[in-house]
Scaffold this motif. Sequence first.
Motif, PDB file in Angstrom:
ATOM      1  N   LYS A  66       0.841  -1.195   0.000  1.00 53.10           N
ATOM      2  CA  LYS A  66       0.000   0.000   0.000  1.00 53.10           C
ATOM      3  C   LYS A  66       0.877   1.247   0.000  1.00 53.10           C
ATOM      4  CE  LYS A  66      -4.024  -1.842   2.356  1.00 53.10           C
ATOM      5  NZ  LYS A  66      -4.990  -1.614   3.422  1.00 53.10           N
ATOM      6  N   LYS A  67       0.379   2.284  -0.661  1.00 56.27           N
ATOM      7  CA  LYS A  67       1.073   3.568  -0.652  1.00 56.27           C
ATOM      8  C   LYS A  67       0.789   4.250   0.678  1.00 56.27           C
ATOM      9  CE  LYS A  67       1.834   7.647  -3.486  1.00 56.27           C
ATOM     10  NZ  LYS A  67       3.212   7.451  -3.794  1.00 56.27           N
ATOM     11  N   LEU A  68       1.814   4.807   1.292  1.00 56.94           N
ATOM     12  CA  LEU A  68       1.629   5.540   2.540  1.00 56.94           C
ATOM     13  C   LEU A  68       0.857   6.829   2.266  1.00 56.94           C
ATOM     14  CD1 LEU A  68       5.211   5.143   4.013  1.00 56.94           C
ATOM     15  CD2 LEU A  68       3.135   4.107   4.907  1.00 56.94           C
ATOM     16  N   PRO A  69      -0.091   7.214   3.121  1.00 57.02           N
ATOM     17  CA  PRO A  69      -0.805   8.468   2.898  1.00 57.02           C
ATOM     18  C   PRO A  69       0.139   9.676   2.954  1.00 57.02           C
ATOM     19  CG  PRO A  69      -1.491   7.444   4.970  1.00 57.02           C
ATOM     20  CD  PRO A  69      -0.546   6.514   4.299  1.00 57.02           C
ATOM     21  N   ASN A  70       1.154   9.579   3.794  1.00 53.76           N
ATOM     22  CA  ASN A  70       2.195  10.604   3.891  1.00 53.76           C
ATOM     23  C   ASN A  70       3.537   9.883   3.911  1.00 53.76           C
ATOM     24  OD1 ASN A  70       0.436  12.913   4.274  1.00 53.76           O
ATOM     25  ND2 ASN A  70      -0.016  12.011   6.269  1.00 53.76           N
ATOM     26  N   PRO A  71       4.488  10.288   3.082  1.00 54.13           N
ATOM     27  CA  PRO A  71       5.796   9.635   3.094  1.00 54.13           C
ATOM     28  C   PRO A  71       6.441   9.725   4.480  1.00 54.13           C
ATOM     29  CG  PRO A  71       5.598  11.106   1.223  1.00 54.13           C
ATOM     30  CD  PRO A  71       4.406  11.353   2.098  1.00 54.13           C
ATOM     31  N   VAL A  72       7.275   8.749   4.787  1.00 50.96           N
ATOM     32  CA  VAL A  72       7.962   8.684   6.075  1.00 50.96           C
ATOM     33  C   VAL A  72       9.457   8.891   5.841  1.00 50.96           C
ATOM     34  CG1 VAL A  72       8.558   7.180   8.018  1.00 50.96           C
ATOM     35  CG2 VAL A  72       6.258   7.107   7.052  1.00 50.96           C
ATOM     36  N   ALA A  73      10.047   9.820   6.585  1.00 51.67           N
ATOM     37  CA  ALA A  73      11.486  10.053   6.500  1.00 51.67           C
ATOM     38  C   ALA A  73      12.188   9.212   7.558  1.00 51.67           C
ATOM     39  CB  ALA A  73      11.804  11.528   6.732  1.00 51.67           C
ATOM     40  N   VAL A  74      13.247   8.542   7.146  1.00 53.22           N
ATOM     41  CA  VAL A  74      14.078   7.772   8.077  1.00 53.22           C
ATOM     42  C   VAL A  74      15.302   8.636   8.359  1.00 53.22           C
ATOM     43  CG1 VAL A  74      15.401   5.652   8.406  1.00 53.22           C
ATOM     44  CG2 VAL A  74      13.279   5.607   7.071  1.00 53.22           C
ATOM     45  N   ILE A  75      15.499   8.968   9.631  1.00 57.10           N
ATOM     46  CA  ILE A  75      16.613   9.842   9.995  1.00 57.10           C
ATOM     47  C   ILE A  75      17.585   9.101  10.896  1.00 57.10           C
ATOM     48  CG2 ILE A  75      15.267  11.955   9.745  1.00 57.10           C
ATOM     49  CD1 ILE A  75      14.970  12.048  12.766  1.00 57.10           C
ATOM     50  N   ARG A  76      18.796   9.595  10.927  1.00 57.98           N
ATOM     51  CA  ARG A  76      19.792   9.040  11.844  1.00 57.98           C
ATOM     52  C   ARG A  76      20.624  10.175  12.400  1.00 57.98           C
ATOM     53  NH1 ARG A  76      24.670   6.196   8.392  1.00 57.98           N
ATOM     54  NH2 ARG A  76      25.341   8.096   7.368  1.00 57.98           N
ATOM     55  N   LYS A  77      21.283   9.867  13.491  1.00 60.23           N
ATOM     56  CA  LYS A  77      22.167  10.833  14.126  1.00 60.23           C
ATOM     57  C   LYS A  77      23.377  11.042  13.211  1.00 60.23           C
ATOM     58  CE  LYS A  77      24.153  11.422  18.684  1.00 60.23           C
ATOM     59  NZ  LYS A  77      24.338  10.711  19.953  1.00 60.23           N
ATOM     60  N   ARG A  78      23.725  12.284  12.998  1.00 59.45           N
ATOM     61  CA  ARG A  78      24.838  12.633  12.110  1.00 59.45           C
ATOM     62  C   ARG A  78      26.091  12.840  12.943  1.00 59.45           C
ATOM     63  NH1 ARG A  78      24.725  17.807   8.001  1.00 59.45           N
ATOM     64  NH2 ARG A  78      26.479  17.154   6.736  1.00 59.45           N
ATOM     65  N   GLU A  79      27.185  12.254  12.490  1.00 55.97           N
ATOM     66  CA  GLU A  79      28.452  12.473  13.171  1.00 55.97           C
ATOM     67  C   GLU A  79      28.988  13.830  12.741  1.00 55.97           C
ATOM     68  OE1 GLU A  79      31.259   9.317  13.013  1.00 55.97           O
ATOM     69  OE2 GLU A  79      29.715   7.795  13.226  1.00 55.97           O
ATOM     70  N   ASN A  80      29.168  14.699  13.707  1.00 61.73           N
ATOM     71  CA  ASN A  80      29.639  16.041  13.412  1.00 61.73           C
ATOM     72  C   ASN A  80      30.837  16.324  14.307  1.00 61.73           C
ATOM     73  OD1 ASN A  80      30.055  18.697  12.836  1.00 61.73           O
ATOM     74  ND2 ASN A  80      27.950  19.344  13.206  1.00 61.73           N
ATOM     75  N   TYR A  81      31.999  16.434  13.691  1.00 62.08           N
ATOM     76  CA  TYR A  81      33.216  16.642  14.461  1.00 62.08           C
ATOM     77  C   TYR A  81      33.546  18.121  14.655  1.00 62.08           C
ATOM     78  CZ  TYR A  81      33.638  11.721  13.418  1.00 62.08           C
ATOM     79  OH  TYR A  81      33.388  10.382  13.308  1.00 62.08           O
TER      80      TYR A  81
END
Length: 135
Positions: free
Chosen positions: A92-107
């Motif tokens: 099934k198509k999602l009614p609203n797209p879902v974003a998958v996020i992750r913690k960004r390594e920032n030095y």
Amino acid sequence: MPTVPLHLAPKAPIVPPSNPLPQLLETPTGLAILEIQGTINLPSPDLSTHTTPIGRLVFPDYSENSSSNGTAWMKRVHLYVGQHQRLTGEVKKLPNPVAVIRKRENYQTDGEELEIMEIVYWKVVFSSRPEPVGT
């Protein structure tokens, strides 16, 4: 109110392993959403690898070579759990797209930042009761 910066993932070419999912469900990193409505009986964990094999997905009506298939293949998907259960579902198509996020390594800074890794537009829904399957 705390704020966390959100970034798009870099456009570096991602070469995922061969993806067995139908092309409609493929994402650059190979992610997909499975919605299982209910409880399934999981097989015993594999103590040598510390993983629990759930089963396998089968798209019985999907064919890579058949462009005339349209979307009919989306109406039937099987999830085999262990050797004795089969769930039947559909794409099934999602009614609203879902974003998958992750913690960004920032030095450069000490703060936390997030980045969007994927945007998922489709899911596989298993809403029926499991069926017994013989081995």
